[in-house]
Design an enzyme around this catalytic site. Structure first.
Site, PDB file in Angstrom:
ATOM      1  N   SER A   1      -8.566  33.864 -38.874  1.00 27.48           N
ATOM      2  CA  SER A   1      -7.668  33.705 -39.666  1.00 27.48           C
ATOM      3  C   SER A   1      -6.874  32.650 -39.439  1.00 27.48           C
ATOM      4  CB  SER A   1      -6.726  35.109 -39.316  1.00 27.48           C
ATOM      5  OG  SER A   1      -5.239  34.867 -39.949  1.00 27.48           O
TER       6      SER A   1
ATOM      7  N   TYR B   1      -1.687  40.453 -33.205  1.00 23.46           N
ATOM      8  CA  TYR B   1      -2.820  40.467 -34.003  1.00 23.46           C
ATOM      9  C   TYR B   1      -3.258  38.959 -33.912  1.00 23.46           C
ATOM     10  CZ  TYR B   1      -5.210  39.145 -38.138  1.00 23.46           C
ATOM     11  OH  TYR B   1      -6.230  38.754 -39.219  1.00 23.46           O
TER      12      TYR B   1
ATOM     13  N   LYS C   1      -7.364  37.274 -32.514  1.00 19.78           N
ATOM     14  CA  LYS C   1      -8.275  36.082 -33.185  1.00 19.78           C
ATOM     15  C   LYS C   1      -8.298  34.854 -32.479  1.00 19.78           C
ATOM     16  CE  LYS C   1      -8.938  38.632 -36.805  1.00 19.78           C
ATOM     17  NZ  LYS C   1     -10.440  39.370 -37.083  1.00 19.78           N
TER      18      LYS C   1
HETATM   19  C1  WQD Z   1       3.446  36.257 -47.058  1.00 17.95           C
HETATM   20  C2  WQD Z   1       4.675  35.900 -47.421  1.00 17.95           C
HETATM   21  C3  WQD Z   1       6.302  37.158 -46.005  1.00 17.95           C
HETATM   22  C4  WQD Z   1       5.851  41.005 -48.060  1.00 17.95           C
HETATM   23  C5  WQD Z   1      -0.661  37.744 -42.912  1.00 17.95           C
HETATM   24  C6  WQD Z   1      -1.499  37.804 -41.667  1.00 17.95           C
HETATM   25  C7  WQD Z   1      -2.594  36.936 -41.867  1.00 17.95           C
HETATM   26  C8  WQD Z   1      -3.425  37.640 -42.867  1.00 17.95           C
HETATM   27  C9  WQD Z   1      -2.818  37.505 -44.214  1.00 17.95           C
HETATM   28  C10 WQD Z   1      -5.166  39.090 -41.813  1.00 17.95           C
HETATM   29  C11 WQD Z   1       5.681  35.743 -46.029  1.00 17.95           C
HETATM   30  C12 WQD Z   1       6.753  37.394 -47.588  1.00 17.95           C
HETATM   31  C13 WQD Z   1       5.640  39.705 -47.666  1.00 17.95           C
HETATM   32  C14 WQD Z   1       6.888  41.474 -48.673  1.00 17.95           C
HETATM   33  C15 WQD Z   1       7.957  38.929 -48.686  1.00 17.95           C
HETATM   34  N1  WQD Z   1      -4.031  38.895 -42.861  1.00 17.95           N
HETATM   35  N2  WQD Z   1       6.444  38.688 -47.885  1.00 17.95           N
HETATM   36  N3  WQD Z   1       7.891  40.430 -48.965  1.00 17.95           N
HETATM   37  O1  WQD Z   1       2.071  37.141 -43.081  1.00 17.95           O
HETATM   38  O2  WQD Z   1       1.439  35.231 -44.533  1.00 17.95           O
HETATM   39  O3  WQD Z   1      -0.483  36.788 -43.244  1.00 17.95           O
HETATM   40  O4  WQD Z   1      -1.478  38.398 -43.922  1.00 17.95           O
HETATM   41  O5  WQD Z   1      -6.062  38.269 -41.633  1.00 17.95           O
HETATM   42  O6  WQD Z   1      -3.303  36.825 -40.737  1.00 17.95           O
HETATM   43  O7  WQD Z   1      -0.374  37.086 -40.734  1.00 17.95           O
HETATM   44  O8  WQD Z   1       1.208  37.482 -45.231  1.00 17.95           O
HETATM   45  O9  WQD Z   1       1.396  38.898 -47.460  1.00 17.95           O
HETATM   46  O10 WQD Z   1       2.573  39.515 -45.090  1.00 17.95           O
HETATM   47  O11 WQD Z   1       3.303  37.469 -46.241  1.00 17.95           O
HETATM   48  O12 WQD Z   1       8.916  38.271 -48.732  1.00 17.95           O
HETATM   49  O13 WQD Z   1       7.244  42.432 -49.198  1.00 17.95           O
HETATM   50  O14 WQD Z   1       5.330  37.079 -48.100  1.00 17.95           O
HETATM   51  O15 WQD Z   1       7.628  36.863 -45.717  1.00 17.95           O
HETATM   52  O16 WQD Z   1       6.363  34.766 -46.164  1.00 17.95           O
HETATM   53  P1  WQD Z   1       1.208  36.450 -44.108  1.00 17.95           P
HETATM   54  P2  WQD Z   1       1.984  38.267 -45.851  1.00 17.95           P
END
Ligand code: WQD
Length: 347
Positions: free
Chosen positions: A126, A151, A155
């Site tokens: 990731s 997490y 990785k």
């Molecule tokens: C993306 C952006 C949130 C939800 C994670 C893992 C990564 C991979 C993908 C596994 C951020 C914002 C989110 C919400 C929001 N997983 N957000 N409101 O954190 O980039 O990555 O998931 O492999 O390893 O770390 O993805 O989709 O959670 O967040 O504003 O209800 O959307 O703050 O900026 P992230 P995400």
């Protein structure tokens, strides 16, 4: 046909990868204990590929049970290891559960690959391993900074375990660093099935749009970005899936330059949260109910990929657009809402 073992084959990326592998001439079996997935999703895979998929509901932390799957399938030529717990927030609450599950399962799988002389190994990593990058886009040589969650740490440790292990055996490995996989297979027969309240952005958007969530929160618009919200690299899950097929081809055809190679799997484009919401609203003609909230701890300001290595070396060319990601994600949410869809019942 070359037989491939996919661990976590009932998961979001696992199911899409099984489809791509079969459509590219591979035979596939799965190991998935369904602790975080619903085996019923395989019906969608089978509808797409027209074949029965065998899943062994085995806990990879149980070495003997895992070994028996390999013993009963001695014609396996490669392994793609997806199975892991992957909720960033949950990992902060339960670090030891994450260390035990994600590391033990990886060690057991590698021990079986050694025991049964399976020398083609693809690991689901990731972009989280980069931590909070000093500069973006990140290449595979960008510094690995301290993990921002347990997490992400699993990785980083997983990559290091593989790098060390392959020095003492004949396993040829590839580490695939996913950015943000989103969307659903164009057939809308498979897609993401989040457990409980979704942590990730796109399921939060689609569940808000369909009314499962009353109002979604944008976690912070006071970041130093073009509109104040975080930047991420969204990539269609089918593009991610196809990269696994290309990675296996690369190893089996002995084109690899070393026994452990790393590739970024991102679109190479960075979009802010607000831009993603606007894209979703535009392509689906929906007005989304969201509110601006405080920052989410652990979030990095921005990250997106330099994906030139995967495009040049693996001949990987992402083909799905942001609009494709938003339309397929929404169509899949609508499918889940269909009365009595077997997957809409939480397991
Ligand atoms: C993306 C952006 C949130 C939800 C994670 C893992 C990564 C991979 C993908 C596994 C951020 C914002 C989110 C919400 C929001 N997983 N957000 N409101 O954190 O980039 O990555 O998931 O492999 O390893 O770390 O993805 O989709 O959670 O967040 O504003 O209800 O959307 O703050 O900026 P992230 P995400």
């Amino acid at each position: 046909m070359n037989k491939i073992l996919v661990t976590g084959g009932c998961g979001y990326i696992g199911t899409h990868t099984i489809v791509d592998l079969i459509q590219n001439g591979y035979e596939v079996i799965s190991i998935d204990n369904n602790s975080k997935s619903n085996p019923a999703i395989l019906a969608g895979v089978e509808k797409i590929v027209g074949k029965k998929i065998i899943n062994y509901p085995v806990d990879l932390c149980d070495f003997e049970s895992t070994r028996s799957v390999f013993k009963n399938n001695e014609d396996i030529v490669g392994v793609i290891h997806f199975a892991a717990f992957k909720a960033v927030g949950e990992s902060v609450q339960q670090p030891l559960t994450y260390f035990e599950n994600n590391i033990t399962s990886l060690v057991n799988i590698l021990k079986c690959c050694e025991l049964f002389s399976i020398n083609h190994f693809v690991f689901s990593s990731s972009c989280t391993v980069y931590g909070d990058p000093d500069s973006i886009p990140v290449t595979e040589n960008s510094p690995i900074k301290p993990a921002t969650s347990p997490y992400g740490y699993t990785k980083q440790v997983g990559e290091n375990i593989i790098q060390q292990t392959v020095k003492s055996n004949n396993i040829q490995s590839i580490l695939l660093r996913y950015f943000n996989p989103v969307g659903a297979h164009p057939s809308i027969e498979i897609g993401e099935v989040p457990l409980g309240k979704p942590a990730n952005l796109v399921p939060a958007i689609t569940q808000t749009a369909i009314g499962k969530i009353a109002q979604m929160h944008v976690f912070g618009t006071d970041y130093p970005t073009r509109d104040g919200s975080c930047v991420r690299d969204y990539i269609h899950v089918c593009d991610i899936a196809h990269a696994h097929t290309l990675a296996l081809n690369y190893l089996i055809e002995k084109r690899n330059q070393s026994n452990c190679e790393v590739f970024n799997l991102g679109s190479g484009n960075g979009y802010t949260v607000l831009e993603l919401i606007k894209s979703f609203e535009k392509v689906n003609n929906i007005s989304l109910n969201y509110t601006i909230s405080g920052r989410r701890s652990g979030d990095v300001v921005g990250i997106f990929a330099n994906n030139e290595k995967a495009t040049e070396v693996l001949k990987w060319t992402p083909k799905y657009s942001l609009e494709d990601m938003m339309t397929t994600a929404w169509k899949w949410e609508l499918k889940l809402k269909e009365n009595n869809h077997f997957l809409s019942k939480q397991i």
